[in-house]
Design a protein around this motif. Structure first.
Motif, PDB file in Angstrom:
ATOM      1  N   UNK A 118       0.840  -1.194   0.000  1.00 40.10           N
ATOM      2  CA  UNK A 118       0.000   0.000   0.000  1.00 40.10           C
ATOM      3  C   UNK A 118       0.880   1.251   0.000  1.00 40.10           C
ATOM      4  N   UNK A 119       0.410   2.280  -0.720  1.00 40.90           N
ATOM      5  CA  UNK A 119       1.180   3.516  -0.814  1.00 40.90           C
ATOM      6  C   UNK A 119       0.256   4.645  -1.245  1.00 40.90           C
ATOM      7  N   UNK A 120       0.773   5.846  -1.108  1.00 42.38           N
ATOM      8  CA  UNK A 120       0.082   7.034  -1.630  1.00 42.38           C
ATOM      9  C   UNK A 120       1.088   7.812  -2.458  1.00 42.38           C
ATOM     10  N   UNK A 121       0.559   8.551  -3.433  1.00 41.02           N
ATOM     11  CA  UNK A 121       1.405   9.421  -4.246  1.00 41.02           C
ATOM     12  C   UNK A 121       1.381  10.812  -3.632  1.00 41.02           C
ATOM     13  N   UNK A 122       2.521  11.245  -3.093  1.00 39.94           N
ATOM     14  CA  UNK A 122       2.646  12.549  -2.451  1.00 39.94           C
ATOM     15  C   UNK A 122       3.053  13.582  -3.495  1.00 39.94           C
ATOM     16  N   UNK A 123       2.356  14.735  -3.473  1.00 40.43           N
ATOM     17  CA  UNK A 123       2.672  15.831  -4.387  1.00 40.43           C
ATOM     18  C   UNK A 123       3.383  16.925  -3.597  1.00 40.43           C
ATOM     19  N   UNK A 124       4.616  17.223  -4.030  1.00 38.84           N
ATOM     20  CA  UNK A 124       5.388  18.279  -3.383  1.00 38.84           C
ATOM     21  C   UNK A 124       6.170  19.030  -4.444  1.00 38.84           C
ATOM     22  N   UNK A 125       5.968  20.346  -4.468  1.00 41.20           N
ATOM     23  CA  UNK A 125       6.636  21.207  -5.449  1.00 41.20           C
ATOM     24  C   UNK A 125       6.365  20.747  -6.876  1.00 41.20           C
ATOM     25  N   UNK A 126       5.165  20.244  -7.120  1.00 42.52           N
ATOM     26  CA  UNK A 126       4.778  19.861  -8.467  1.00 42.52           C
ATOM     27  C   UNK A 126       5.336  18.542  -8.943  1.00 42.52           C
ATOM     28  N   UNK A 127       5.946  17.757  -8.041  1.00 39.58           N
ATOM     29  CA  UNK A 127       6.485  16.455  -8.432  1.00 39.58           C
ATOM     30  C   UNK A 127       5.948  15.367  -7.513  1.00 39.58           C
ATOM     31  N   UNK A 128       5.939  14.123  -8.048  1.00 41.55           N
ATOM     32  CA  UNK A 128       5.372  12.982  -7.335  1.00 41.55           C
ATOM     33  C   UNK A 128       6.446  12.212  -6.580  1.00 41.55           C
ATOM     34  N   UNK A 129       6.027  11.686  -5.421  1.00 42.81           N
ATOM     35  CA  UNK A 129       6.860  10.767  -4.651  1.00 42.81           C
ATOM     36  C   UNK A 129       5.968   9.652  -4.141  1.00 42.81           C
ATOM     37  N   UNK A 130       6.332   8.437  -4.392  1.00 40.20           N
ATOM     38  CA  UNK A 130       5.565   7.285  -3.880  1.00 40.20           C
ATOM     39  C   UNK A 130       6.005   7.015  -2.451  1.00 40.20           C
ATOM     40  N   UNK A 131       5.025   7.076  -1.527  1.00 35.66           N
ATOM     41  CA  UNK A 131       5.345   6.871  -0.111  1.00 35.66           C
ATOM     42  C   UNK A 131       4.534   5.704   0.433  1.00 35.66           C
ATOM     43  N   UNK A 132       5.208   4.668   0.932  1.00 37.16           N
ATOM     44  CA  UNK A 132       4.491   3.527   1.512  1.00 37.16           C
ATOM     45  C   UNK A 132       3.699   3.950   2.744  1.00 37.16           C
ATOM     46  N   UNK A 133       2.575   3.295   2.976  1.00 41.52           N
ATOM     47  CA  UNK A 133       1.726   3.588   4.135  1.00 41.52           C
ATOM     48  C   UNK A 133       1.277   2.282   4.770  1.00 41.52           C
ATOM     49  N   UNK A 134       0.872   2.413   6.026  1.00 41.04           N
ATOM     50  CA  UNK A 134       0.238   1.295   6.717  1.00 41.04           C
ATOM     51  C   UNK A 134      -1.164   1.758   7.086  1.00 41.04           C
ATOM     52  N   UNK A 135      -2.142   1.013   6.620  1.00 43.51           N
ATOM     53  CA  UNK A 135      -3.539   1.431   6.736  1.00 43.51           C
ATOM     54  C   UNK A 135      -4.162   0.852   7.995  1.00 43.51           C
ATOM     55  N   UNK A 136      -4.964   1.705   8.684  1.00 45.68           N
ATOM     56  CA  UNK A 136      -5.718   1.252   9.845  1.00 45.68           C
ATOM     57  C   UNK A 136      -7.179   1.025   9.495  1.00 45.68           C
ATOM     58  N   UNK A 137      -8.077   1.467  10.382  1.00 44.55           N
ATOM     59  CA  UNK A 137      -9.499   1.218  10.164  1.00 44.55           C
ATOM     60  C   UNK A 137     -10.068   2.161   9.113  1.00 44.55           C
ATOM     61  N   UNK A 138     -11.175   1.738   8.538  1.00 45.22           N
ATOM     62  CA  UNK A 138     -11.895   2.562   7.574  1.00 45.22           C
ATOM     63  C   UNK A 138     -12.999   3.315   8.298  1.00 45.22           C
ATOM     64  N   UNK A 139     -13.091   4.622   8.063  1.00 48.11           N
ATOM     65  CA  UNK A 139     -14.121   5.465   8.671  1.00 48.11           C
ATOM     66  C   UNK A 139     -14.837   6.191   7.552  1.00 48.11           C
ATOM     67  N   UNK A 140     -16.003   5.691   7.174  1.00 53.47           N
ATOM     68  CA  UNK A 140     -16.737   6.289   6.061  1.00 53.47           C
ATOM     69  C   UNK A 140     -15.964   6.118   4.766  1.00 53.47           C
ATOM     70  N   UNK A 141     -15.685   7.227   4.103  1.00 44.84           N
ATOM     71  CA  UNK A 141     -14.940   7.203   2.838  1.00 44.84           C
ATOM     72  C   UNK A 141     -13.453   7.425   3.054  1.00 44.84           C
ATOM     73  N   UNK A 142     -12.998   7.316   4.277  1.00 46.54           N
ATOM     74  CA  UNK A 142     -11.602   7.589   4.593  1.00 46.54           C
ATOM     75  C   UNK A 142     -10.935   6.383   5.242  1.00 46.54           C
ATOM     76  N   UNK A 143      -9.618   6.384   5.169  1.00 47.12           N
ATOM     77  CA  UNK A 143      -8.804   5.361   5.826  1.00 47.12           C
ATOM     78  C   UNK A 143      -7.858   6.054   6.783  1.00 47.12           C
ATOM     79  N   UNK A 144      -7.706   5.487   7.972  1.00 48.50           N
ATOM     80  CA  UNK A 144      -6.728   6.021   8.917  1.00 48.50           C
ATOM     81  C   UNK A 144      -5.361   5.443   8.581  1.00 48.50           C
TER      82      UNK A 144
END
Length: 412
Positions: free
Chosen positions: A353-379
């Motif tokens: 699992x990962x998210x694409x982080x946008x910083x200064x107009x460029x992408x960085x793939x950052x791994x994440x660890x997902x917790x519980x789901x709350x509605x349409x969001x993930x912790x």
């Protein structure tokens, strides 16, 4: 004759070499533009291939207190239940403003003074009229007492038959006239005293005092201004200062008319101030104004602070979460809870699992660890911190580290 025919035949067999350069020039004339067109097409294709793709982003956010108990949310502004433009009750020239903006004042404290010379002249004249009326009353009382004694003596003489009855009637009539003159003098004195009180009141109105404890939020006039005894919103005709009670703050939240059925008097609420975003303040629905703004189809709901926070000021932006039930005091802080991202921002592939982080107009793939789901969001128990921009719903786009992207404008 035969020689001429032979020469004609030989000339027909000779090659004309003057046409070759002309054909070559024609070919070059078409080849150069065609080459330029191909080069332009290649450059356009390269530019298109290097063009930054447009992505939609969202911020990693910290959860707000009471989200699970929120019935609905609304925006509004802070206001005070006691907020007034202080203006004089009489017209006059301003000679002193005794307070400054931001100064706390007590009820009855002097805020300003007007030129009181005319008012003092009127009061002196009224006091003189009172003294004259008192003297007239004293004279009328003396005349009435003398008339009373004369009437009594005349009556005694009339009983003894010393004077005729007609003379007694003349004396009694004169006594009644004297008594009426006494009553008139008393009434005139009462009128003069009331006029003196009115003049004294007008003089007191040249001193403008605070009607309640509060804070001077605006200074509307300076010394030398000629003021009229009125104040209109937006146009200052007589206002000197604006006074606000900072201990009576509340939030005026706008709720759509379709949602009014979900609001009740006394309903618990949480107030979030734009100027103090890290804190939540408990509140309670005080009232719903019985009117609908037809242009916006909304009603104004007044939400009072349980305890007015330090630093809160009128006209601050605020958001209100109307709760189903009160929150325990320990749940007012959201500290320690993991941040959240839209579920569509988390991508899963062979690397996890990962998210694409946008910083200064460029992408960085950052791994994440997902917790519980709350509605349409993930912790996120591991990953970027709150406030980080991440790509939402990257979809089939081919994204890679370091790629330049363009952030989609809001509403576009």
């Amino acid at each position: 004759m035969a020689d001429a025919q032979s020469q004609t035949a030989l000339s027909a067999l000779r090659i004309d070499r003057s046409a070759a350069p002309m054909k070559r020039r024609r070919r070059l004339r078409w080849l150069i533009p065609a080459g330029l067109l191909v080069a332009v097409l290649v450059l356009v294709a390269a530019a298109v291939s290097r063009r930054a793709p447009t992505v939609r982003v969202a911020e990693v956010r910290e959860p707000l207190p009471g989200e699970q108990q929120t019935e609905l949310s609304a925006s509004g502004y802070v206001d005070s239940r006691r907020r007034s433009v202080i203006a004089p009750l009489v017209a006059g020239q301003l000679v002193e403003v005794a307070v400054e903006e931001g100064e706390a004042v007590r009820r009855g404290q002097v805020l300003a003074r007007l030129d009181d010379r005319d008012a003092r002249v009127v009061l002196d004249r009224a006091n003189a009229t009172v003294r004259a009326s008192e003297a007239q009353l004293a004279a009328s009382e003396a005349q009435a007492l003398n008339a009373q004694r004369t009437t009594q003596r005349t009556r005694n003489l009339a009983r003894q038959g010393v004077i005729p009855r007609a003379q007694l009637l003349d004396v009694e009539t004169a006594g009644l006239a004297t008594q009426e003159a006494l009553n008139l003098a008393r009434a005139q004195l009462a009128v003069a005293r009331r006029a003196s009180e009115a003049a004294r009141l007008q003089l007191s109105h040249t001193v403008v005092r605070a009607p309640f404890d509060g804070t001077v939020s605006k200074k509307l006039a300076n010394e030398g201004a000629v003021l009229a005894p009125a104040a209109l919103t937006g146009t200052n005709l007589g206002g000197i200062v604006e006074l606000v009670d900072l201990h009576a703050l509340e939030v005026e939240a706008e709720v759509s008319e379709e949602q009014l059925s979900r609001i009740r008097i006394g309903q618990p609420a949480l107030i979030f101030l734009d100027a103090l975003p890290e804190r939540a303040f408990p509140g309670q629905v005080a009232t719903v104004r019985p009117a609908i703004d037809r242009s916006k189809a909304t009603a104004t709901v007044l939400v009072r602070f349980q305890s007015v926070p330090q630093g809160a000021l009128p006209d601050m932006g605020a958001k209100v979460s109307f709760l189903r039930q009160p929150l325990p005091p320990g749940e007012l802080a959201a500290h320690g809870q993991p941040p959240r991202v839209p579920a569509s921002a988390v991508v899963r592939d062979a690397m996890g699992a990962a998210v694409w982080v946008v910083k200064d107009g460029r992408l960085t793939r950052q791994p994440v660890r997902v917790g519980e789901r709350v509605g349409d969001e993930l912790s996120l128990t591991q990953g970027p911190g709150a406030g980080t921009q991440v790509v939402v719903a990257p979809g089939p786009k081919r994204l890679h580290d370091g790629q330049r992207v363009k952030v989609e404008a809001k509403g576009g």
